[in-house]
Design an enzyme around this catalytic site. Structure first.
Site, short mmCIF file in Angstrom:
data_model
loop_
_atom_site.label_atom_id
_atom_site.label_comp_id
_atom_site.label_asym_id
_atom_site.label_seq_id
_atom_site.Cartn_x
_atom_site.Cartn_y
_atom_site.Cartn_z
N ALA A 157 0.82 -1.21 0.00
CA ALA A 157 0.00 0.00 0.00
C ALA A 157 0.86 1.25 0.00
O ALA A 157 1.98 1.27 0.51
CB ALA A 157 -0.92 0.01 1.22
N ALA A 178 7.00 -2.26 -3.93
CA ALA A 178 6.94 -1.56 -2.65
C ALA A 178 5.99 -0.36 -2.71
O ALA A 178 5.41 -0.04 -3.75
CB ALA A 178 8.34 -1.11 -2.24
N HIS A 179 5.83 0.31 -1.57
CA HIS A 179 4.86 1.39 -1.44
C HIS A 179 5.12 2.53 -2.40
O HIS A 179 6.26 2.91 -2.66
CB HIS A 179 4.83 1.92 0.00
N ASN A 180 4.02 3.05 -2.97
CA ASN A 180 4.04 4.24 -3.83
C ASN A 180 4.79 4.06 -5.14
O ASN A 180 5.14 5.04 -5.80
CB ASN A 180 4.57 5.46 -3.07
N HIS A 198 8.52 4.18 -4.29
CA HIS A 198 8.50 5.40 -5.10
C HIS A 198 9.16 5.25 -6.47
O HIS A 198 9.33 6.26 -7.17
CB HIS A 198 9.12 6.58 -4.35
#
Length: 211
Positions: A157, A178-180, A198
């Site tokens: 998330a 991974a996140h974002n 990211h």
């Protein structure tokens, strides 16, 4: 540079950068206060929708459904669709797939066995007293129509914005997103690829195994 109207920062940093901002909220633990503010005011768009299962959906009796399941969906044994998540029309979840709160799965997607989508990102902050604290990622995951998530792959998330997979993205087995992370449409990623938080991939990217 920043486009923010108000800066949430420490007193020391405010002294150094006050000329760039009109106003500031001063805190000894700005990251922690931002996270606590998110808990109080942020509500995912799907959060208020309870259990909804379309009549045409086929759901194995061992699956736990707390979220929204649309028309012509097929859900296999021991799956979990959490409250605040949605499975788009025509999608298929194989055995053991887990969708955490905040997952918005587009239509005609296929998630293979034991894929996990929307779990907490791997992020930590340190409080003003030096205590290590996990960062709560509440912005969920958005997956475009026609995408495939391979067996044992994980899509974490996002924090302030969701992790995003475009339409017709295909992940092989054991891929970590991974996140974002943002993945453009029509991207193909082979097994054992790890994308750190990211990362941004454009449309039509091809990544070989273990890249």
């Amino acid at each position: 540079e920043s486009r923010a109207a108000v800066l949430l920062t420490t007193p020391q940093l405010w002294k150094e950068h006050s000329q760039q901002f009109v106003a500031a909220i001063l805190s000894d633990d700005p990251y922690g206060d931002m996270e606590r503010l998110m808990v109080e005011v942020y509500r995912h768009p799907l959060a208020e929708r309870g259990r909804e299962i379309a009549v045409s959906a086929k759901v194995d009796p061992t699956a736990v459904i707390e979220g929204v399941v649309e028309d012509q969906v097929v859900i296999g044994p021991f799956c979990w669709v959490a409250k605040g998540s949605r499975v788009g029309a025509g999608s298929q979840l194989d055995a053991g797939v887990h969708l955490y709160p905040g997952v918005d799965l587009g239509k005609d997607c296929h998630l293979l066995s034991h894929a996990v989508v929307g779990s907490q990102g791997f992020g930590f902050r340190y409080s003003s007293t030096g205590e290590r604290c996990p960062v709560q990622h509440r912005a969920g995951v958005v997956i475009g129509a026609g995408s495939i998530i391979g067996a044992h792959s994980v899509v974490a998330a996002g924090f302030l914005e969701p992790t995003e997979l475009g339409e017709r993205v295909a992940l092989d087995s054991s891929v970590q997103v991974a996140h974002n992370v943002v993945i453009g449409a029509d991207t193909l990623i082979a097994a054992h690829v790890d994308l750190a938080g990211h990362c941004i991939l454009g449309r039509g990217v091809r990544m070989g195994g273990g890249a």
